[in-house]
Structures are given as C-alpha cells and as structure tokens.
Design a protein around this motif. Structure first.
Motif, PDB file in Angstrom:
ATOM      1  N   SER A 131       0.832  -1.205   0.000  1.00 26.41           N
ATOM      2  CA  SER A 131       0.000   0.000   0.000  1.00 26.41           C
ATOM      3  C   SER A 131       0.866   1.254   0.000  1.00 26.41           C
ATOM      4  O   SER A 131       0.580   2.219  -0.717  1.00 26.41           O
ATOM      5  CB  SER A 131      -0.925   0.012   1.217  1.00 26.41           C
ATOM      6  OG  SER A 131      -1.830  -1.066   1.164  1.00 26.41           O
TER       7      SER A 131
ATOM      8  N   MET B 122       2.425   1.657  -3.394  1.00 26.01           N
ATOM      9  CA  MET B 122       1.483   2.122  -4.408  1.00 26.01           C
ATOM     10  C   MET B 122       1.350   3.640  -4.396  1.00 26.01           C
ATOM     11  O   MET B 122       0.894   4.228  -5.375  1.00 26.01           O
ATOM     12  CB  MET B 122       0.114   1.468  -4.234  1.00 26.01           C
ATOM     13  CG  MET B 122       0.089   0.043  -4.699  1.00 26.01           C
ATOM     14  SD  MET B 122      -1.494  -0.753  -4.487  1.00 26.01           S
ATOM     15  CE  MET B 122      -2.533   0.273  -5.482  1.00 26.01           C
ATOM     16  N   VAL B 123       1.738   4.267  -3.319  1.00 27.50           N
ATOM     17  CA  VAL B 123       1.746   5.730  -3.253  1.00 27.50           C
ATOM     18  C   VAL B 123       3.140   6.267  -3.592  1.00 27.50           C
ATOM     19  O   VAL B 123       3.279   7.203  -4.388  1.00 27.50           O
ATOM     20  CB  VAL B 123       1.303   6.217  -1.854  1.00 27.50           C
ATOM     21  CG1 VAL B 123       1.461   7.709  -1.726  1.00 27.50           C
ATOM     22  CG2 VAL B 123      -0.131   5.797  -1.584  1.00 27.50           C
TER      23      VAL B 123
ATOM     24  N   GLY C 226       4.559   7.245 -14.164  1.00 26.24           N
ATOM     25  CA  GLY C 226       3.934   7.037 -12.861  1.00 26.24           C
ATOM     26  C   GLY C 226       2.877   5.940 -12.922  1.00 26.24           C
ATOM     27  O   GLY C 226       2.782   5.098 -12.023  1.00 26.24           O
ATOM     28  N   VAL C 227       2.091   5.936 -13.993  1.00 23.86           N
ATOM     29  CA  VAL C 227       1.081   4.876 -14.177  1.00 23.86           C
ATOM     30  C   VAL C 227       1.756   3.523 -14.353  1.00 23.86           C
ATOM     31  O   VAL C 227       1.318   2.514 -13.782  1.00 23.86           O
ATOM     32  CB  VAL C 227       0.169   5.210 -15.377  1.00 23.86           C
ATOM     33  CG1 VAL C 227      -0.694   4.035 -15.761  1.00 23.86           C
ATOM     34  CG2 VAL C 227      -0.692   6.424 -15.056  1.00 23.86           C
TER      35      VAL C 227
ATOM     36  N   VAL D 109       2.928   2.309 -10.860  1.00 23.94           N
ATOM     37  CA  VAL D 109       1.904   1.737  -9.989  1.00 23.94           C
ATOM     38  C   VAL D 109       1.448   0.379 -10.517  1.00 23.94           C
ATOM     39  O   VAL D 109       1.141  -0.531  -9.741  1.00 23.94           O
ATOM     40  CB  VAL D 109       0.720   2.708  -9.775  1.00 23.94           C
ATOM     41  CG1 VAL D 109      -0.218   2.752 -10.950  1.00 23.94           C
ATOM     42  CG2 VAL D 109      -0.061   2.341  -8.519  1.00 23.94           C
ATOM     43  N   ASN D 110       1.431   0.211 -11.829  1.00 25.34           N
ATOM     44  CA  ASN D 110       1.080  -1.102 -12.384  1.00 25.34           C
ATOM     45  C   ASN D 110       2.141  -2.141 -12.062  1.00 25.34           C
ATOM     46  O   ASN D 110       1.821  -3.307 -11.821  1.00 25.34           O
ATOM     47  CB  ASN D 110       0.852  -1.002 -13.890  1.00 25.34           C
ATOM     48  CG  ASN D 110      -0.499  -0.414 -14.211  1.00 25.34           C
ATOM     49  OD1 ASN D 110      -1.505  -0.772 -13.616  1.00 25.34           O
ATOM     50  ND2 ASN D 110      -0.523   0.516 -15.152  1.00 25.34           N
TER      51      ASN D 110
ATOM     52  N   VAL E  24       3.945  -2.137  -9.322  1.00 26.85           N
ATOM     53  CA  VAL E  24       3.734  -2.470  -7.907  1.00 26.85           C
ATOM     54  C   VAL E  24       2.566  -3.439  -7.761  1.00 26.85           C
ATOM     55  O   VAL E  24       2.647  -4.415  -7.008  1.00 26.85           O
ATOM     56  CB  VAL E  24       3.502  -1.195  -7.070  1.00 26.85           C
ATOM     57  CG1 VAL E  24       3.083  -1.536  -5.652  1.00 26.85           C
ATOM     58  CG2 VAL E  24       4.751  -0.337  -7.051  1.00 26.85           C
ATOM     59  N   ILE E  25       1.476  -3.200  -8.489  1.00 22.20           N
ATOM     60  CA  ILE E  25       0.316  -4.094  -8.416  1.00 22.20           C
ATOM     61  C   ILE E  25       0.680  -5.484  -8.920  1.00 22.20           C
ATOM     62  O   ILE E  25       0.303  -6.497  -8.304  1.00 22.20           O
ATOM     63  CB  ILE E  25      -0.867  -3.497  -9.192  1.00 22.20           C
ATOM     64  CG1 ILE E  25      -1.385  -2.253  -8.483  1.00 22.20           C
ATOM     65  CG2 ILE E  25      -1.983  -4.523  -9.359  1.00 22.20           C
ATOM     66  CD1 ILE E  25      -2.394  -1.463  -9.272  1.00 22.20           C
TER      67      ILE E  25
ATOM     68  N   VAL F 286       5.917   4.893  -5.179  1.00 21.28           N
ATOM     69  CA  VAL F 286       6.543   4.649  -6.486  1.00 21.28           C
ATOM     70  C   VAL F 286       6.003   5.589  -7.567  1.00 21.28           C
ATOM     71  O   VAL F 286       6.788   6.246  -8.255  1.00 21.28           O
ATOM     72  CB  VAL F 286       6.418   3.166  -6.896  1.00 21.28           C
ATOM     73  CG1 VAL F 286       6.792   2.952  -8.351  1.00 21.28           C
ATOM     74  CG2 VAL F 286       7.282   2.305  -5.993  1.00 21.28           C
ATOM     75  N   PRO F 287       4.678   5.706  -7.748  1.00 25.99           N
ATOM     76  CA  PRO F 287       4.231   6.618  -8.807  1.00 25.99           C
ATOM     77  C   PRO F 287       4.551   8.084  -8.526  1.00 25.99           C
ATOM     78  O   PRO F 287       4.927   8.820  -9.448  1.00 25.99           O
ATOM     79  CB  PRO F 287       2.722   6.397  -8.888  1.00 25.99           C
ATOM     80  CG  PRO F 287       2.356   5.495  -7.803  1.00 25.99           C
ATOM     81  CD  PRO F 287       3.581   4.955  -7.181  1.00 25.99           C
TER      82      PRO F 287
END
Length: 96
Positions: free
Chosen positions: A22, A25-26, A66-67, A70-71, A73-74, A28-29
């Motif tokens: 969590s 997810m904040v 940035g997108v 977050v991808n 990381v997911i 890294v982007p």
C-alpha cells in the motif's frame, strides 16, 4: 481467547505485506512522476526519447511513467500473493 490471539498472530506477515505494498502504491508513482518532472531521470530518458523534452511533454511522460510504476507495484503484489504459502490448517477436534 487463546485461539483468537493465535489466529490474529497468523495474519501478521499478510498484513505487513499489505501495508508495504500500500505504501509502495503511493511512493513509487509519486516518486517516479516528480523525478521525471524535475529532470532527475533525463540521463535515462534521453536515449529513449531523443531531444530535450518540453515542459508539457515532460508532464505527459512523467504521468505515463507514474502509471507504469503503480502497475508494476500491483503486478508485484499479485505475484507475491500468489506465491505466499497459506497458513496451516488446524484440525477441528484438536484443542490448544
């Protein structure tokens, strides 16, 4: 009472993983966006994009990376969850 405390203790690694991802997810982007926007990654991007970026182009590239961040990381979270071993099952007749 002992059983509830024991069951809560089993979820600790899973909760740690969830909290870690969590935060990532904040971080890294946002880190990627601002690093590209302020030109800190120009030495990595210049071979890929060629010439010096204009301000509007820099913002678009920063948002796209940035997108992608977050991808990533997911995807890493999904892989970590998939490889995580399930907690051991307790037998119904066994008491602690």
């Amino acid at each position: 009472m002992h059983r509830v405390a024991h069951a809560a203790g089993q979820g600790t690694p899973m909760m740690l993983t969830l909290v870690l991802f969590s935060l990532l997810m904040v971080a890294v982007p946002l880190g990627t966006f601002f690093s590209v926007w302020h030109g800190r990654l120009d030495h990595l991007l210049s071979p890929l994009l060629g010439a010096q970026l204009l301000e509007q182009q820099r913002i678009v590239v920063a948002g796209a990376l940035g997108v992608l961040g977050v991808n990533a990381v997911i995807a890493t979270f999904v892989a970590a969850a998939w490889l995580e071993k399930p907690p051991p099952q307790q037998k119904a007749g066994k008491s602690e």
